[in-house]
Design an enzyme around this catalytic site. Structure first.
Site, mmCIF file in Angstrom:
data_model
loop_
_atom_site.group_PDB
_atom_site.id
_atom_site.type_symbol
_atom_site.label_atom_id
_atom_site.label_comp_id
_atom_site.label_asym_id
_atom_site.label_seq_id
_atom_site.Cartn_x
_atom_site.Cartn_y
_atom_site.Cartn_z
ATOM 1 N N GLY A 37 49.309 44.755 61.190
ATOM 2 C CA GLY A 37 49.638 44.234 62.761
ATOM 3 C C GLY A 37 49.826 45.814 63.573
ATOM 4 N N GLY A 57 60.655 37.772 57.401
ATOM 5 C CA GLY A 57 61.253 38.560 56.380
ATOM 6 C C GLY A 57 60.022 39.536 55.566
ATOM 7 N N ASP A 63 48.547 48.886 63.183
ATOM 8 C CA ASP A 63 47.496 49.393 63.666
ATOM 9 C C ASP A 63 46.453 48.894 64.585
ATOM 10 O OD1 ASP A 63 48.397 51.670 62.186
ATOM 11 O OD2 ASP A 63 47.013 51.304 60.541
ATOM 12 N N THR A 64 46.347 47.585 64.134
ATOM 13 C CA THR A 64 45.069 46.701 64.819
ATOM 14 C C THR A 64 45.156 45.730 65.647
ATOM 15 O OG1 THR A 64 44.647 45.536 62.900
ATOM 16 C CG2 THR A 64 43.635 47.559 62.863
ATOM 17 N N ARG A 65 46.430 44.909 65.418
ATOM 18 C CA ARG A 65 46.543 43.702 65.979
ATOM 19 C C ARG A 65 46.219 43.404 67.405
ATOM 20 N NH1 ARG A 65 50.290 39.857 64.950
ATOM 21 N NH2 ARG A 65 51.470 41.402 63.501
ATOM 22 N N GLU A 109 49.472 40.613 49.896
ATOM 23 C CA GLU A 109 48.210 39.772 50.362
ATOM 24 C C GLU A 109 46.948 40.220 49.534
ATOM 25 O OE1 GLU A 109 49.039 38.726 55.165
ATOM 26 O OE2 GLU A 109 47.620 40.016 54.651
#
Ligand SMILES: Nc1ncnc2c1ncn2[C@@H]1O[C@H](COP(=O)(O)OP(=O)(O)OP(=O)(O)O)[C@@H](O)[C@H]1O
Ligand SMILES: [Mg+2]
Length: 455
Positions: A15, A47, A17-19, A81
């Site tokens: 998030g 969290g 860097d690129t969100r 992830e």
């Protein structure tokens, strides 16, 4: 692929860097291509631990796109992830596509530079076994074939995104419209239509082709198959398949409904309510036709429908394609169509196949029914709708019942069957239906009864 896939795409990204830039643009492009995408937007507020909801979403996705950027490896969340994604790849054959955004692929693969720093810090904080898992998932993912922004489209983000998303859509082999329960002989007909459309000729003219024929001859079916084939491959900025234009226009507020559907498909709705038909015409003229579009207008039967949709070849952007299906060519005369395509009836072999699918759930007749099937099929004159109706009607009947029905069928003058089916049954009014039945088209009557009892 996991059996219960809900999402087409899962996006894994950092998030920080690129969100707000790359990921937002990528997401918009995925949505434009109707790819249903899961994007976790809550990373900053939750969290550290990755939640079960997110793990489930990864499992329920057909494709995972991983955006490797400078901070990706610093996030424990991203790495968790990643482990899950690679696990799904192994277990369910999930398609995994890495994108290298503002970072050298070799740095990611060898875990150098900022990735090296991130891992050094993780090793101080987390269990070694966990870090090892992260490292090996990262290595595996970074070695998959993917997209490097620096080396594609001269680094131009929008072109890069468009190319990548088209390829993802192709990989998923998504067809957006269901073509037929048992498609038969579609390929050669779509090929013929693509010749009329002059696909691949690099011509920048507007191209308008009418598919013309009697009811039930497969016009809509061919148009759908064509739409599925080209709406992603070709360079259209937007596309729309407007089904049942004629019948919809007859509904209360039908014209406005068509206008709204068109604007929505072309992604131009902007929550704008169309207040009246005339207002809609102006909105379409002003906003829709400045784009290169693919538009299918299905079942047009009156010139008013084209007017309400502001379809005028002079207003359309060059390179746009319009396919219109109709039983009545004069209703599309204002379009000045370039070509008229009249689909050929199904040949004997194709007819028997389609009939058999409906009668026996297989592509040829079962034992004892071969000759009877040939006889019935000869009455359908290659009309798909009639083959479907006859097949469904006879599907659960015994040989003596078939013989008895055939006897009745033989009473219909052979050449007349097609003539009497100039309109598909659904479109007949009561009086016409009576006439229809008078000439002994008992199959249709029985079929309708069966359908009604099902609903
Ligand atoms: N090539 C085919 N293979 C299998 N089924 C087909 C094929 N062509 C048409 N059908 C089936 O036949 C029926 C009639 O086809 P379709 O709706 O395309 O006809 P149409 O020419 O558009 O008719 P109408 O003028 O009434 O709109 C549909 O149920 C369709 O699924
Ligand atoms: Mg049709």
């Amino acid at each position: 692929m996991a059996a219960s896939c809900i999402y087409d795409v899962f996006l894994s990204f950092s998030g920080v860097d690129t969100r707000k830039n790359f990921t937002a643009h990528l997401l918009a492009a995925l949505e434009r291509h109707d790819l249903y995408t899961f994007r976790d937007d809550t990373k900053l507020t939750r969290g550290e631990e990755i939640g079960p909801e997110l793990l489930k979403a990864i499992e329920q996705s057909k494709v995972s796109i991983i955006i490797f950027s400078k901070s990706y490896a610093s996030s424990r969340w991203c790495l968790d992830e990643l482990v899950k994604i690679m696990n799904c790849k192994r277990r369910f054959g999930q398609i995994v596509i890495p994108i290298f955004y503002d970072i050298q692929p070799s740095d990611v693969r060898s875990q150098r530079g900022c990735y090296e720093e991130a891992f050094a810090s993780h090793e101080k904080r987390f269990d070694m076994k966990m870090v090892k898992n992260w490292r090996s998932a990262l290595k595996e993912a970074a070695n998959l074939s993917g997209y490097d922004l620096q080396n594609m489209a001269n680094g131009c983000e929008s072109t890069f995104i468009e190319t990548a998303v088209r390829e993802v859509a192709d990989k998923l082999n998504l067809t957006c419209l269901s073509v037929a329960d048992y498609p038969v002989g579609i390929k050669p007909r779509v090929k013929k239509l693509s010749e009329f459309l002059k696909l691949g000729s690099n011509s920048d003219n507007v191209r308008i082709v009418a598919i013309w024929g009697i009811g039930g001859s497969g016009k809509t079916t061919i148009a759908k198959a064509m739409y599925n084939r080209i709406h992603r491959i070709h360079e259209f900025e937007s596309s729309s398949f407007l089904a049942n234009v004629g019948p919809t226009s007859m509904q209360p507020n039908g014209f406005v409904e068509l206008q709204e559907k068109l604007l929505c498909d072309l992604r131009l709705d902007g929550n704008q309510r169309i207040r009246s038909q005339d207002y809609g015409i102006e909105v379409i003229k002003r906003r829709a036709w400045c784009r290169k579009v693919l538009l299918v207008l299905d079942d047009v039967d009156n010139i008013r429908q084209l007017r309400a949709l502001a379809i005028n070849r002079d207003l359309l952007r060059s390179g746009s394609i319009i396919i219109v299906t109709t039983r009545n060519l004069s209703s599309v005369s204002s379009l000045q169509v370039d070509e008229v395509y009249k689909p050929k009836e199904l040949n004997r072999e194709e007819s028997l196949q389609l009939f058999s699918w409906h009668a026996f759930r297989r592509d040829q007749p079962v034992e004892d029914y071969e000759i009877l099937s040939e006889e019935v099929v000869s009455y359908a004159k290659g009309l798909p709708l009639v083959l479907e109706i006859l097949g469904s009607f006879l599907s659960d009947k015994t040989v003596p019942e078939w013989r008895s029905e055939l006897k009745k069928l033989k009473k219909i003058p052979n050449n007349d069957v097609q003539g009497k089916l100039r309109l598909s049954f659904d479109s007949l009014d009561n009086e016409q239906r009576g006439l229809f039945l008078d000439i002994a088209c008992f199959f249709l009557l029985e079929w309708t009864k069966t359908c009604q009892s099902k609903h």
